[in-house]
Design an enzyme around this catalytic site. Structure first.
Site, PDB file in Angstrom:
ATOM      1  CB  CYS A 115      -0.903   0.202   1.104  1.00  0.00           C
ATOM      2  SG  CYS A 115      -1.886  -1.382   1.244  1.00  0.00           S
ATOM      3  CG  HIS A 262      -3.511   3.150   0.988  1.00  0.00           C
ATOM      4  ND1 HIS A 262      -3.794   2.843  -0.389  1.00  0.00           N
ATOM      5  CD2 HIS A 262      -3.499   2.185   2.030  1.00  0.00           C
ATOM      6  CE1 HIS A 262      -4.166   1.431  -0.188  1.00  0.00           C
ATOM      7  NE2 HIS A 262      -4.026   1.052   1.089  1.00  0.00           N
ATOM      8  CG  ASN A 292      -6.886  -1.473  -0.151  1.00  0.00           C
ATOM      9  OD1 ASN A 292      -5.976  -0.862  -0.923  1.00  0.00           O
ATOM     10  ND2 ASN A 292      -6.570  -1.581   1.106  1.00  0.00           N
TER      11      ASN A 292
HETATM   12  O1  UT7 Z   1      -4.450  -1.383   2.696  1.00  0.00           O
HETATM   13  C1  UT7 Z   1      -3.577  -1.795   3.796  1.00  0.00           C
HETATM   14  C2  UT7 Z   1      -4.139  -1.447   5.095  1.00  0.00           C
HETATM   15  N1  UT7 Z   1      -5.584  -2.019   5.523  1.00  0.00           N
HETATM   16  C3  UT7 Z   1      -6.167  -1.412   6.293  1.00  0.00           C
HETATM   17  O2  UT7 Z   1      -5.928  -0.366   6.767  1.00  0.00           O
HETATM   18  C4  UT7 Z   1      -7.455  -2.116   6.639  1.00  0.00           C
HETATM   19  C5  UT7 Z   1      -7.576  -2.181   8.084  1.00  0.00           C
HETATM   20  N2  UT7 Z   1      -8.881  -2.815   8.717  1.00  0.00           N
HETATM   21  C6  UT7 Z   1     -10.100  -2.862   8.209  1.00  0.00           C
HETATM   22  O3  UT7 Z   1     -10.237  -1.878   7.477  1.00  0.00           O
HETATM   23  C7  UT7 Z   1     -11.246  -3.340   9.061  1.00  0.00           C
HETATM   24  O4  UT7 Z   1     -10.442  -4.017  10.144  1.00  0.00           O
HETATM   25  C8  UT7 Z   1     -11.851  -4.399   8.336  1.00  0.00           C
HETATM   26  C9  UT7 Z   1     -12.875  -3.651   7.203  1.00  0.00           C
HETATM   27  C10 UT7 Z   1     -10.876  -5.365   7.401  1.00  0.00           C
HETATM   28  C11 UT7 Z   1     -12.886  -5.157   9.218  1.00  0.00           C
HETATM   29  O5  UT7 Z   1     -13.548  -4.566   9.767  1.00  0.00           O
HETATM   30  P1  UT7 Z   1     -13.752  -4.808  11.382  1.00  0.00           P
HETATM   31  O6  UT7 Z   1     -14.863  -3.783  11.885  1.00  0.00           O
HETATM   32  O7  UT7 Z   1     -12.499  -4.899  11.962  1.00  0.00           O
HETATM   33  O8  UT7 Z   1     -14.353  -6.143  11.416  1.00  0.00           O
HETATM   34  P2  UT7 Z   1     -13.894  -7.536  12.340  1.00  0.00           P
HETATM   35  O9  UT7 Z   1     -12.880  -8.096  11.355  1.00  0.00           O
HETATM   36  O10 UT7 Z   1     -13.626  -7.287  13.446  1.00  0.00           O
HETATM   37  O11 UT7 Z   1     -15.311  -8.528  11.813  1.00  0.00           O
HETATM   38  C12 UT7 Z   1     -16.470  -8.069  12.725  1.00  0.00           C
HETATM   39  C13 UT7 Z   1     -17.227  -9.199  12.293  1.00  0.00           C
HETATM   40  C14 UT7 Z   1     -16.942 -10.647  12.391  1.00  0.00           C
HETATM   41  O12 UT7 Z   1     -17.856 -11.522  12.906  1.00  0.00           O
HETATM   42  P3  UT7 Z   1     -18.158 -11.833  14.491  1.00  0.00           P
HETATM   43  O13 UT7 Z   1     -16.970 -12.329  14.797  1.00  0.00           O
HETATM   44  O14 UT7 Z   1     -18.460 -10.522  14.986  1.00  0.00           O
HETATM   45  O15 UT7 Z   1     -19.388 -12.616  14.403  1.00  0.00           O
HETATM   46  C15 UT7 Z   1     -16.518 -11.186  11.076  1.00  0.00           C
HETATM   47  O16 UT7 Z   1     -16.529 -12.601  10.943  1.00  0.00           O
HETATM   48  O17 UT7 Z   1     -17.695  -9.090  10.945  1.00  0.00           O
HETATM   49  C16 UT7 Z   1     -17.536 -10.395  10.182  1.00  0.00           C
HETATM   50  N3  UT7 Z   1     -17.110 -10.128   8.726  1.00  0.00           N
HETATM   51  C17 UT7 Z   1     -17.959  -9.807   7.937  1.00  0.00           C
HETATM   52  N4  UT7 Z   1     -19.466 -10.052   7.816  1.00  0.00           N
HETATM   53  C18 UT7 Z   1     -20.088  -9.600   6.738  1.00  0.00           C
HETATM   54  C19 UT7 Z   1     -15.989 -10.103   8.303  1.00  0.00           C
HETATM   55  N5  UT7 Z   1     -16.077  -9.933   6.991  1.00  0.00           N
HETATM   56  C20 UT7 Z   1     -17.430  -9.650   6.641  1.00  0.00           C
HETATM   57  C21 UT7 Z   1     -17.763  -9.513   5.682  1.00  0.00           C
HETATM   58  N6  UT7 Z   1     -19.272  -9.479   5.475  1.00  0.00           N
HETATM   59  N7  UT7 Z   1     -17.432  -9.145   4.480  1.00  0.00           N
END
Ligand code: UT7
Length: 335
Positions: A115, A262, A292
């Protein structure tokens, strides 16, 4: 001393639009979840059967940047190509762009900083121009993520975020004082390398082992991201590296006319904007349309910002990136 000025910008994205609703037909996800957590509404994924590749998309973005700079491909004297998704394991796509553009035997360098790749690449080009070695450098960021994503529910935490596309700039020698790239700041913290990575195949797990094991549950061929962990580091590092650039030049946050972060997550961009006290119109975001696109996200956004007349001569542009490595970087540019 010579200065490096961006004199042309360009971008290319594949035609195929993939909406959040399209994804919910492939995996257990929803438009509401994706928009709430990331701000993404749709992304471009190279369609099956298309001949778009990372190098080809990079070439198209480069053609546009060269034309907008008022140059011809033959005027370019060096190519720098940033990507994490090259067409081949080797050679890298820089040489393919050189061939596609029909430019004779100039050097072509590939940058591997995910990135942050475009900001790293820009800083490399800046050094070559400052020393007088080159005059017209093509700097490209391009990614084809969609071919390597796990498009099942198992991979939803990663696959809904990433999109395909390319952006490019022409970096030219200028002799005007206080113009172009003012400062660049590059950082890395390798202890977090595996928090956002694609580990397979690797030289310790090469083709014969992969064939022998034939393990369908081996997920090392898909990108892995510890999302929460990456998010927390991103919001800190973005701000740090922007402040570092401002401090080194004696400028203030209020001097920034446009910040292009980014495009990792709209929530990250909005958090940085609020924490830094910038008005929303001073931060450019297009993740809603493209997701992204890693090394391509900043040059695509810059090309669109130029098309929308968001930059005028003398404006202070700040580029900032954070991602896999971890690596992070910033650049301050007097437009
Ligand atoms: O470009 C390089 C740098 N990258 C970044 O900076 C990305 C940084 N991270 C993020 O943007 C976020 O962490 C994400 C968008 C990737 C994820 O969001 P989050 O709010 O951190 O969600 P999470 O991973 O904590 O997941 C929350 C819940 C989980 O379910 P439970 O365990 O709470 O039941 C996941 O299984 O959401 C679930 N989940 C989804 N649900 C529906 C994860 N992905 C999805 C999905 N659709 N696509």
């Amino acid at each position: 001393m010579y200065r490096s000025k961006i004199t042309g910008t360009g971008h290319y994205v594949p035609d195929n639009v993939v909406t959040n609703d399209d994804l919910s037909e492939l995996m257990d996800t929803s438009d509401a979840w994706i928009q709430e957590r990331t701000g993404i509404k749709e992304r471009r994924w190279v369609a099956k059967g298309s001949d778009d590749t990372t190098s080809k998309m990079g070439t198209e973005a480069a053609r546009m940047a060269i034309q907008n700079a008022g140059l011809k491909p033959g005027d370019i004297d060096f190519i720098i190509f940033a990507t994490l998704s090259p067409d081949y394991y080797f050679p890298g796509p820089g040489v393919q762009v050189q061939e596609n553009l029909g430019i004779k035997e100039i050097g072509a360098l590939d940058v591997r900083n995910q990135c942050s790749g475009f900001v790293y690449a820009l800083s490399v080009g800046d050094q070559f121009i400052k020393t007088g070695m080159y005059k017209n450098i093509l700097v490209i960021g391009s990614e084809l993520h969609s071919g390597g994503l796990d498009k099942t529910t198992r991979g939803r935490g990663v696959s809904v975020i990433f999109g395909d596309g390319a952006g490019a700039v022409v970096l030219q020698r200028s002799e005007k004082e206080n113009t172009g790239i003012l400062t660049s700041h590059l950082h890395a913290e390798g202890k977090h390398a595996k928090e956002l990575a694609l580990l397979g195949p690797n030289t310790a797990h090469w083709v014969d082992a992969i064939i022998a094991e034939n393990d369908p549950d081996d997920l090392s061929y898909y990108p892995h991201m510890n999302g929460n962990f990456v998010f927390k580091h991103a919001v800190t590092r973005f701000q740090e590296v922007i402040h570092e650039a401002l401090q080194s030049t004696g400028l203030k946050t209020s001097d920034i006319d446009l910040l292009i972060p980014h495009q990792a997550n709209l929530r990250i961009s909005q958090y940085i904007q609020q924490k830094m006290g910038l008005p929303p119109e001073k931060v450019f975001n297009n993740i809603m349309k493209y997701g992204n696109t890693t090394a391509a996200s900043i040059p695509i956004a810059l090309s669109e910002a130029v098309q929308e007349n968001r930059l005028k001569e003398g404006d202070l542009l700040c580029l900032a990136a954070f991602g896999s490595g971890f690596t992070w970087a910033s650049s301050l540019i007097r437009w």
